[in-house]
Motif scaffolding. Sequence first.
Motif, short mmCIF file in Angstrom:
data_model
loop_
_atom_site.label_atom_id
_atom_site.label_comp_id
_atom_site.label_asym_id
_atom_site.label_seq_id
_atom_site.Cartn_x
_atom_site.Cartn_y
_atom_site.Cartn_z
N GLU A 62 0.74 -1.37 0.13
CA GLU A 62 0.53 0.05 -0.18
C GLU A 62 0.92 1.28 0.33
O GLU A 62 1.94 1.60 0.64
CB GLU A 62 -0.82 -0.35 1.23
CG GLU A 62 -1.90 -1.46 1.12
CD GLU A 62 -2.58 -1.26 2.82
OE1 GLU A 62 -3.38 -1.92 2.78
OE2 GLU A 62 -2.55 -0.77 3.25
N THR A 113 -4.07 3.48 -1.62
CA THR A 113 -3.47 3.11 -3.25
C THR A 113 -3.54 1.24 -2.87
O THR A 113 -2.20 1.37 -2.34
CB THR A 113 -2.89 3.85 -4.01
OG1 THR A 113 -3.42 5.50 -4.11
CG2 THR A 113 -2.64 3.38 -5.07
N ARG A 114 -3.46 0.50 -3.06
CA ARG A 114 -3.16 -0.48 -3.60
C ARG A 114 -2.67 -1.28 -3.94
O ARG A 114 -3.36 -1.19 -5.78
CB ARG A 114 -4.13 -1.84 -3.07
CG ARG A 114 -4.01 -3.29 -3.12
CD ARG A 114 -3.46 -3.63 -1.80
NE ARG A 114 -4.33 -3.11 -0.38
CZ ARG A 114 -5.16 -4.15 0.50
NH1 ARG A 114 -5.15 -5.29 0.10
NH2 ARG A 114 -5.51 -4.50 1.29
N ILE A 161 -8.41 0.41 -4.74
CA ILE A 161 -8.21 1.27 -2.72
C ILE A 161 -8.44 0.45 -1.83
O ILE A 161 -9.35 0.31 -2.26
CB ILE A 161 -9.21 2.68 -3.35
CG1 ILE A 161 -8.73 3.64 -4.37
CG2 ILE A 161 -9.11 3.55 -2.40
CD1 ILE A 161 -7.45 4.42 -4.61
N ASP A 189 -10.89 8.41 -5.63
CA ASP A 189 -10.15 7.31 -6.16
C ASP A 189 -9.23 7.04 -7.44
O ASP A 189 -8.71 6.60 -8.10
CB ASP A 189 -11.37 5.95 -5.89
CG ASP A 189 -11.87 5.48 -4.39
OD1 ASP A 189 -10.96 6.00 -3.31
OD2 ASP A 189 -12.66 4.89 -4.81
N PRO A 213 -0.70 -0.24 -9.48
CA PRO A 213 -1.46 0.16 -8.74
C PRO A 213 -2.99 -1.02 -9.36
O PRO A 213 -3.46 -0.52 -10.19
CB PRO A 213 -1.84 1.39 -9.08
CG PRO A 213 -0.61 2.38 -8.87
CD PRO A 213 -0.04 1.26 -10.16
N ARG A 253 -6.14 8.08 -7.62
CA ARG A 253 -5.18 7.72 -6.43
C ARG A 253 -4.40 6.74 -8.00
O ARG A 253 -3.40 5.76 -7.62
CB ARG A 253 -5.51 6.70 -5.80
CG ARG A 253 -5.90 7.42 -4.52
CD ARG A 253 -6.81 6.99 -3.21
NE ARG A 253 -6.45 8.06 -2.14
CZ ARG A 253 -5.39 7.41 -1.22
NH1 ARG A 253 -4.49 6.82 -1.54
NH2 ARG A 253 -5.01 8.16 -0.26
N CYS A 254 -5.99 6.16 -8.03
CA CYS A 254 -5.04 5.13 -9.53
C CYS A 254 -4.80 4.78 -10.81
O CYS A 254 -4.61 4.41 -11.48
CB CYS A 254 -6.27 3.99 -8.97
SG CYS A 254 -6.57 3.31 -7.67
#
Length: 251
Positions: free
Chosen positions: A107, A139-140, A149, A200, A146, A203-204
């Motif tokens: 993460e 963020t995973r 989330i 989201d 990525p 983030r990705c």
Amino acid sequence: MARPPGPDRPLYVRIAMSLKGRILAGHYRPGQRLPSEDDLAAAMAASRSTVRQALSELRDAGYVVSRRGSGSYVADPLPIEPLSPQSGPVYTGFLDDLDDEAHQVRERDRVQDTLRADSALAAHLKVPVGSRVVRYRATRLRSSVPYGIATDIVPQGVADRITPDVLAASPTVVDALTLAGRRVAESLQRVEPALLDVEDAERCGASPGDPALAITGIAYDADHVPVNAYTLTVIKGYGIGLHLTRVEPAS
């Protein structure tokens, strides 16, 4: 949802997990009598002794109770909350399988804040309405790419054990729970379609409104105490596989 038990697992374990999945999906309800050992043996293409061993596993785990001269019944209450409303199949499996496969998961951009539990969250985490809970968002990534989330919400008492040092040393919040002495032993989750919101998507590196999968669930420790109400929003392009097995009658 974990990888369902494959042929490497003993047959009685596979039968126990299959029955457990039906219980958690609401097919067999708390207090309901299960089919007889003979009927289960015929349905599962197994011997009666194997079915008896599977039921013993479920009794030890708190999902089944036996009544002398009457048979086996679904425990009431269950150790963990079943899905509600009744769902389709629940694919049960083993968290150690996921642990083995998750060594490349990390993460980044992790943030946390404190919330007050509303009625739904309080019911999920078994805490009073209005009590403090801590939310982590990150963020995973898998193999540095990525894929979604992660949102994890834990009771304040659990979060107090996730010190900054523990969090910094943990690739995911699930790992942090382990280091904090509240290792996840069991999890029940559902998968539903979703759309990425602006935050989201940013983030990705995706676009707002892109399709996604929302995996939501409750994680429990070894004492069946809920320790995490989580959502993993998976973006398009990331492959998710299910390994399903069928037990065929011996020829």
